[in-house]
Design a protein around this motif. Structure first.
Motif, PDB file in Angstrom:
ATOM      1  N   ARG A 184       0.848  -1.182   0.000  1.00  0.00           N
ATOM      2  CA  ARG A 184       0.000   0.000   0.000  1.00  0.00           C
ATOM      3  C   ARG A 184       0.888   1.237   0.000  1.00  0.00           C
ATOM      4  NH1 ARG A 184      -4.523   0.598   4.618  1.00  0.00           N
ATOM      5  NH2 ARG A 184      -4.864  -1.564   3.883  1.00  0.00           N
ATOM      6  N   MET A 185       0.823   2.022  -1.069  1.00  0.00           N
ATOM      7  CA  MET A 185       1.599   3.258  -1.148  1.00  0.00           C
ATOM      8  C   MET A 185       0.865   4.337  -0.365  1.00  0.00           C
ATOM      9  SD  MET A 185       4.477   4.212  -2.386  1.00  0.00           S
ATOM     10  CE  MET A 185       5.370   5.757  -2.365  1.00  0.00           C
ATOM     11  N   CYS A 186       1.514   4.876   0.647  1.00  0.00           N
ATOM     12  CA  CYS A 186       0.853   5.778   1.585  1.00  0.00           C
ATOM     13  C   CYS A 186       1.577   7.116   1.683  1.00  0.00           C
ATOM     14  CB  CYS A 186       0.790   5.150   2.984  1.00  0.00           C
ATOM     15  SG  CYS A 186      -0.118   3.591   3.054  1.00  0.00           S
ATOM     16  N   ALA A 187       0.792   8.145   1.952  1.00  0.00           N
ATOM     17  CA  ALA A 187       1.312   9.473   2.293  1.00  0.00           C
ATOM     18  C   ALA A 187       0.991   9.725   3.759  1.00  0.00           C
ATOM     19  CB  ALA A 187       0.693  10.539   1.413  1.00  0.00           C
ATOM     20  N   LEU A 188       2.015   9.862   4.581  1.00  0.00           N
ATOM     21  CA  LEU A 188       1.855  10.077   6.014  1.00  0.00           C
ATOM     22  C   LEU A 188       1.914  11.579   6.293  1.00  0.00           C
ATOM     23  CD1 LEU A 188       2.795   7.072   5.756  1.00  0.00           C
ATOM     24  CD2 LEU A 188       3.922   7.343   7.967  1.00  0.00           C
ATOM     25  N   VAL A 189       0.798  12.160   6.694  1.00  0.00           N
ATOM     26  CA  VAL A 189       0.743  13.574   7.054  1.00  0.00           C
ATOM     27  C   VAL A 189       1.096  13.681   8.532  1.00  0.00           C
ATOM     28  CG1 VAL A 189      -0.649  15.663   7.056  1.00  0.00           C
ATOM     29  CG2 VAL A 189      -1.071  13.886   5.339  1.00  0.00           C
TER      30      VAL A 189
ATOM     31  N   THR B 257      -3.950   6.934   1.029  1.00  0.00           N
ATOM     32  CA  THR B 257      -3.465   6.028   0.003  1.00  0.00           C
ATOM     33  C   THR B 257      -3.288   6.792  -1.303  1.00  0.00           C
ATOM     34  OG1 THR B 257      -4.666   4.204   1.050  1.00  0.00           O
ATOM     35  CG2 THR B 257      -3.889   3.852  -1.196  1.00  0.00           C
ATOM     36  N   VAL B 258      -2.100   6.700  -1.887  1.00  0.00           N
ATOM     37  CA  VAL B 258      -1.764   7.465  -3.091  1.00  0.00           C
ATOM     38  C   VAL B 258      -1.423   6.503  -4.222  1.00  0.00           C
ATOM     39  CG1 VAL B 258      -1.008   9.518  -1.855  1.00  0.00           C
ATOM     40  CG2 VAL B 258       0.613   7.664  -2.240  1.00  0.00           C
ATOM     41  N   THR B 259      -1.120   7.059  -5.382  1.00  0.00           N
ATOM     42  CA  THR B 259      -0.769   6.233  -6.532  1.00  0.00           C
ATOM     43  C   THR B 259       0.558   5.520  -6.284  1.00  0.00           C
ATOM     44  OG1 THR B 259       0.266   8.161  -7.568  1.00  0.00           O
ATOM     45  CG2 THR B 259      -2.025   7.703  -8.144  1.00  0.00           C
TER      46      THR B 259
ATOM     47  N   LYS C 188      -3.033  16.598  -7.822  1.00  0.00           N
ATOM     48  CA  LYS C 188      -4.488  16.620  -7.949  1.00  0.00           C
ATOM     49  C   LYS C 188      -4.910  16.572  -9.410  1.00  0.00           C
ATOM     50  CE  LYS C 188      -8.570  19.343  -6.720  1.00  0.00           C
ATOM     51  NZ  LYS C 188      -9.068  20.573  -6.055  1.00  0.00           N
ATOM     52  N   SER C 189      -4.205  17.285 -10.270  1.00  0.00           N
ATOM     53  CA  SER C 189      -4.539  17.250 -11.700  1.00  0.00           C
ATOM     54  C   SER C 189      -4.233  15.892 -12.315  1.00  0.00           C
ATOM     55  CB  SER C 189      -3.777  18.352 -12.435  1.00  0.00           C
ATOM     56  OG  SER C 189      -2.371  18.142 -12.343  1.00  0.00           O
ATOM     57  N   LYS C 190      -3.223  15.177 -11.803  1.00  0.00           N
ATOM     58  CA  LYS C 190      -2.897  13.846 -12.314  1.00  0.00           C
ATOM     59  C   LYS C 190      -4.005  12.845 -12.025  1.00  0.00           C
ATOM     60  CE  LYS C 190       2.173  13.978 -12.203  1.00  0.00           C
ATOM     61  NZ  LYS C 190       3.385  13.356 -11.615  1.00  0.00           N
TER      62      LYS C 190
ATOM     63  N   LYS D 292      -7.635   9.868  -3.588  1.00  0.00           N
ATOM     64  CA  LYS D 292      -8.130  11.222  -3.390  1.00  0.00           C
ATOM     65  C   LYS D 292      -6.962  12.197  -3.331  1.00  0.00           C
ATOM     66  CE  LYS D 292      -8.308  11.126   1.681  1.00  0.00           C
ATOM     67  NZ  LYS D 292      -9.166  11.364   2.858  1.00  0.00           N
ATOM     68  N   PRO D 293      -7.208  13.458  -3.670  1.00  0.00           N
ATOM     69  CA  PRO D 293      -6.116  14.436  -3.662  1.00  0.00           C
ATOM     70  C   PRO D 293      -5.614  14.710  -2.254  1.00  0.00           C
ATOM     71  CG  PRO D 293      -8.215  15.523  -4.034  1.00  0.00           C
ATOM     72  CD  PRO D 293      -8.487  14.049  -4.107  1.00  0.00           C
ATOM     73  N   LEU D 294      -4.379  15.180  -2.183  1.00  0.00           N
ATOM     74  CA  LEU D 294      -3.772  15.514  -0.890  1.00  0.00           C
ATOM     75  C   LEU D 294      -4.194  16.933  -0.510  1.00  0.00           C
ATOM     76  CD1 LEU D 294      -0.207  13.988  -1.269  1.00  0.00           C
ATOM     77  CD2 LEU D 294      -2.143  13.054  -0.036  1.00  0.00           C
ATOM     78  N   GLU D 295      -5.379  17.029   0.045  1.00  0.00           N
ATOM     79  CA  GLU D 295      -5.936  18.292   0.508  1.00  0.00           C
ATOM     80  C   GLU D 295      -6.480  18.104   1.913  1.00  0.00           C
ATOM     81  OE1 GLU D 295      -7.490  20.248  -3.695  1.00  0.00           O
ATOM     82  OE2 GLU D 295      -8.900  19.139  -2.441  1.00  0.00           O
ATOM     83  N   TRP D 296      -6.453  19.172   2.709  1.00  0.00           N
ATOM     84  CA  TRP D 296      -6.917  19.093   4.082  1.00  0.00           C
ATOM     85  C   TRP D 296      -7.434  20.461   4.507  1.00  0.00           C
ATOM     86  CZ3 TRP D 296      -2.353  16.379   2.888  1.00  0.00           C
ATOM     87  CH2 TRP D 296      -1.266  17.201   2.576  1.00  0.00           C
TER      88      TRP D 296
END
Length: 530
Positions: free
Chosen positions: A141-146, A244-246, A460-462, A472-476
């Motif tokens: 699982r490719m993840c972005a940890l904020v 979860t990201v690409t 987000k555009s990708k 989902k886009p990386l927005e908060w």
């Protein structure tokens, strides 16, 4: 063995010029040989032959065959060779490891003889091998940890040996919950580890992003991952969200803008030292780098670099804060300083000069103006209205840009403080941005620098053209309660550090007493203008 092969070679010394391969009793003439890559060497045969591929374990009819370590009894089909050609030599060696062990093994080992007694056959080793195998079977699982962190006790974000860093703490937590193998700490590239913005020693982050490929069971949600990680993390490091990201996401490359804030007492922009800073400038006995002069009694200093000195700072442009002797009552007098509207507008005007694309070769280390990396684009640089916290008047300087060089923000702020302390015109700051001008600028203390936010608009555009589901886009939201609470803790830490260690006070004291010496030595200015 019907698939056994032999080679007829030339007598040329020092070469391995194979003329034919005997495969399954068929003598297949070699038409062409490729240059070896790692353990592999490919042969193009004159005729198609049948053989067993040792990698895919399939019976192949092919006119191409590759040997492993020049062993003609161990062949790989052309399709497997094409797949391995896309990898580097180390990756090839790793994938062929089991085949190479068979090639170099003794006949007893090939027949399954017992292994010699050793650590590999112990119960603990078998247990660890079972755990590792179970971890490898988990889906990736490719993840972005904020995440956010208070950087007071850390030597920056990035992993460094022998010192405590934020990434080391996060990696320990990931290994502790089983999302990374124990070897993951030393093989970050294998797990696509990357950070959106690297921070230095003592710098804080209200929101930063780490990208990593984790091994997570399907039934575990991202929210459960956050809860498990925060249980193992210290209070000064928090994971706010996991997205979860690409599969090819890279936090550093996908980030389009970074936003930093610098929380600083207003007396850092003191334009009139009389009544606040004792001792006239003419009687200054402190050298320009902030060290005490010989024979001067220093409060809490030994003449050597303090234990919490910035490891990235150069000797020539560093104010040694803890070595500067503060006169009694200096900090209490500076606490009573209140910034005038004229000074506030002056600070805002100087900060606006940084906006746009400019050369910042003088605001970092070992970068020439002719290099492309010296050019940086600043979207906005603003200063908030003054506010009082615990008796100390503060302002927030906020800078937004695509990316920043090492110490760039701290030196940009330090240059503004110098311009105001010396009461010089804006031309001095513009001169430091001139590609043909070279000078050394002292960086402001890093205690108040905070990474506030990171934008991922390009990512987000990708996603519009992305075929991966549930991305989902990386927005908060800006008013996230957990992030706001943590940001308040960071600001409280900044104020408490100034009350306890007076780092900005020591820095501005050394600056006010030596600013004209600095201007004469580094900028070529004589006297005072403005």
């Amino acid at each position: 063995d019907p698939n056994a092969a032999s080679a007829s070679t030339s007598s040329h010394t020092g070469s391995w010029d194979v003329k034919s391969l005997c495969i399954g009793g068929v003598d297949a003439p070699v038409k062409k040989m490729s240059w070896p890559k790692g353990a592999l060497q490919l042969f193009k045969l004159e005729t198609t032959v049948d053989f067993l591929c040792k990698l895919c374990k399939a019976e192949i009819s092919d006119y191409r065959a590759a040997t492993v370590d020049r062993q003609c009894d161990c062949l790989i089909c052309g399709r497997c060779y094409d797949r391995l050609q896309k990898k580097n030599c180390k990756a090839i060696e790793a994938e062929l490891g089991s085949i190479e062990d068979r090639v170099h093994a003794s006949p007893e080992q090939r027949r399954g003889a017992k292994r010699p007694h050793g650590g590999d056959s112990s119960p603990d080793a078998k247990h660890h091998q079972t755990e590792a195998a179970a971890l490898e079977r988990r889906p990736k699982r490719m993840c972005a940890l904020v995440c956010g962190y208070i950087g007071t006790r850390y030597w920056g974000l990035q992993v460094n040996p022998d010192v405590l860093t934020v990434e080391a703490v996060v990696l320990d937590a990931l290994v502790g919950v089983g999302f990374l193998p124990p070897t993951g700490r030393n093989e970050l590239h294998r797990h696509s580890w990357q950070r959106a913005s690297r921070t230095d020693k003592g710098v804080h982050a209200a929101r930063n992003v780490l990208s990593v490929r984790l091994r997570v069971p399907k039934e575990v949600t991202n929210a459960q991952m956050v809860s498990q990680l925060n249980t193992l993390l210290p209070e000064d490091v928090r994971i706010f969200e996991i997205i979860t990201v690409t599969k090819h996401f890279n936090a550093k490359q996908e980030a389009t803008h970074r936003t930093y804030q610098y929380v600083v007492p207003t007396f850092a922009f003191l334009d009139d030292y009389l009544g606040y800073i004792p001792h006239p400038l003419a009687d200054s006995d402190t050298p320009m780098d902030g060290r005490a002069a010989p024979g001067t009694e220093v409060q809490g200093g030994s003449g050597e670099a303090p234990p919490d000195a910035d490891p990235c700072a150069d000797e020539q442009d560093r104010f040694r804060l803890d070595d500067v002797p503060l006169p009694e009552g200096c900090f209490e007098r500076l606490k009573g300083y209140r910034m005038s509207p004229q000074t506030l507008e002056r600070v805002r005007g100087l900060l606006r000069l940084y906006e746009g694309t400019r050369s910042y070769h003088n605001f970092t280390k070992r970068v020439k103006s002719s290099e492309a990396q010296a050019q940086r684009y600043i979207t906005a640089f603003t200063c908030s209205e003054p506010y009082i916290q615990e008796g100390l008047e503060l302002v927030r300087l906020e800078v937004k840009g695509q990316s920043f060089l090492l110490n760039q923000i701290r030196k940009m702020i330090g240059m503004v403080m110098i311009c105001i302390a010396a009461q010089y015109s804006d031309q001095m700051l513009l001169q430091a941005l001139d590609p043909t001008f070279i000078c050394s600028i002292p960086p402001a203390p890093g205690v108040g620098l905070i990474l506030m936010d990171i934008a991922f608009t390009k990512y987000k555009s990708k996603l519009v053209h992305c075929h991966e589901a549930e991305r989902k886009p990386l927005e908060w939201p800006e008013d996230d309660p957990s992030v706001l609470t943590f940001t308040t803790s960071i600001c409280t830490e900044v104020v408490n550090l100034e009350h306890s260690k007076q780092k900005v006070c020591r820095w501005i004291y050394a600056l006010q007493r030596n600013v004209h010496k600095f201007l004469k030595r580094n900028m070529g200015y004589e006297g005072c203008q403005g």
